[in-house]
Design an enzyme around this catalytic site. Structure first.
Site, PDB file in Angstrom:
ATOM      1  N   ASP A  80      29.602 -57.463   5.337  1.00  0.00           N
ATOM      2  CA  ASP A  80      30.481 -56.334   5.650  1.00  0.00           C
ATOM      3  C   ASP A  80      31.094 -55.917   4.317  1.00  0.00           C
ATOM      4  O   ASP A  80      32.052 -56.536   3.853  1.00  0.00           O
ATOM      5  CB  ASP A  80      31.567 -56.754   6.640  1.00  0.00           C
ATOM      6  CG  ASP A  80      32.566 -55.634   6.908  1.00  0.00           C
ATOM      7  OD1 ASP A  80      32.183 -54.458   6.825  1.00  0.00           O
ATOM      8  OD2 ASP A  80      33.743 -55.952   7.187  1.00  0.00           O
TER       9      ASP A  80
ATOM     10  N   GLU B 165      26.332 -53.975   7.005  1.00  0.00           N
ATOM     11  CA  GLU B 165      26.967 -52.911   7.793  1.00  0.00           C
ATOM     12  C   GLU B 165      27.030 -51.641   6.960  1.00  0.00           C
ATOM     13  O   GLU B 165      27.477 -51.653   5.817  1.00  0.00           O
ATOM     14  CB  GLU B 165      28.370 -53.333   8.220  1.00  0.00           C
ATOM     15  CG  GLU B 165      29.030 -52.321   9.136  1.00  0.00           C
ATOM     16  CD  GLU B 165      30.353 -52.797   9.715  1.00  0.00           C
ATOM     17  OE1 GLU B 165      31.267 -51.956   9.796  1.00  0.00           O
ATOM     18  OE2 GLU B 165      30.464 -53.972  10.087  1.00  0.00           O
TER      19      GLU B 165
ATOM     20  N   ASP C  44      37.203 -59.795   8.553  1.00  0.00           N
ATOM     21  CA  ASP C  44      36.112 -59.207   7.768  1.00  0.00           C
ATOM     22  C   ASP C  44      34.910 -60.148   7.693  1.00  0.00           C
ATOM     23  O   ASP C  44      33.765 -59.703   7.727  1.00  0.00           O
ATOM     24  CB  ASP C  44      36.595 -58.846   6.363  1.00  0.00           C
ATOM     25  CG  ASP C  44      37.700 -57.817   6.404  1.00  0.00           C
ATOM     26  OD1 ASP C  44      37.385 -56.620   6.341  1.00  0.00           O
ATOM     27  OD2 ASP C  44      38.868 -58.216   6.541  1.00  0.00           O
TER      28      ASP C  44
END
Length: 184
Positions: free
Chosen positions: A11, A71, A144
């Site tokens: 991410d 992502e 996260d």
């Protein structure tokens, strides 16, 4: 021995880069690790990008993932934030490409859908579902790292499906799939 592979999920972010690793043995996934790279204390955006690149290369060299799931940045209201996220994602992708690890990009809604069945799920809902799926004892303070883990799990669920997202196996593959971006 069963077919094994390691998936690194990322991410990307310029404040916190979250990542998670899973091991796939046959048709089962096992949790390996999750963590985050804290970048809040750095003011220099270029230094942050350098640190993202170095940490991603370090993860690859340490864990030898067979694939990377990342992502994709989503468009919010702030174009500057989108640009910074795109740079962070690009640097993480470049690190993977430099080690010739295939990369697949997933939209946030696709990741949420794969984990919870709802493309509009909250970060907390995704984290709780991953905790349940993988038998994690507790959730991290920042989610996260769970988002990075979610990208890896999403990739596991999408394995073998045709065209799950943009996928690159090296620089040549990236250039070929993005010919419109190349200045002639």
């Amino acid at each position: 021995m069963a077919n094994e592979k390691i998936i690194l999920g990322i991410d990307p972010g310029t404040t916190i880069m979250g990542f998670g690793l899973i091991k796939v043995v046959g048709k089962k996934m096992e949790f390996l690790q999750l963590n985050e790279l804290q970048l809040k204390k750095y003011d220099d955006h270029y230094l942050k990008l350098k640190l993202i690149f170095e940490r991603t290369v370090e993860l690859i060299d340490t864990h030898h993932p067979d694939e990377i799931a990342i992502e994709a940045p989503f468009f919010g209201k702030n174009v500057q934030s989108m640009l910074k996220l795109g740079r962070a994602q690009g640097v993480a992708m470049a690190a993977g490409l430099s080690r010739e690890v295939p990369i697949t990009e997933y939209a946030p809604k696709k990741i949420k859908m794969a984990i919870t069945g709802n493309g509009n799920a909250s970060k907390e809902q995704v984290a709780k579902m991953l905790q349940s799926m993988l038998g994690l004892k507790e959730l991290p303070k920042n989610l996260d790292s769970m988002d990075g883990l979610a990208a890896a799990v999403c990739h596991f669920y999408n394995a073998g499906r045709v065209q799950v997202g943009k996928s690159y196996s090296g620089w040549a593959s990236f250039v070929k799939q993005n010919e419109g971006r190349v200045k002639k």
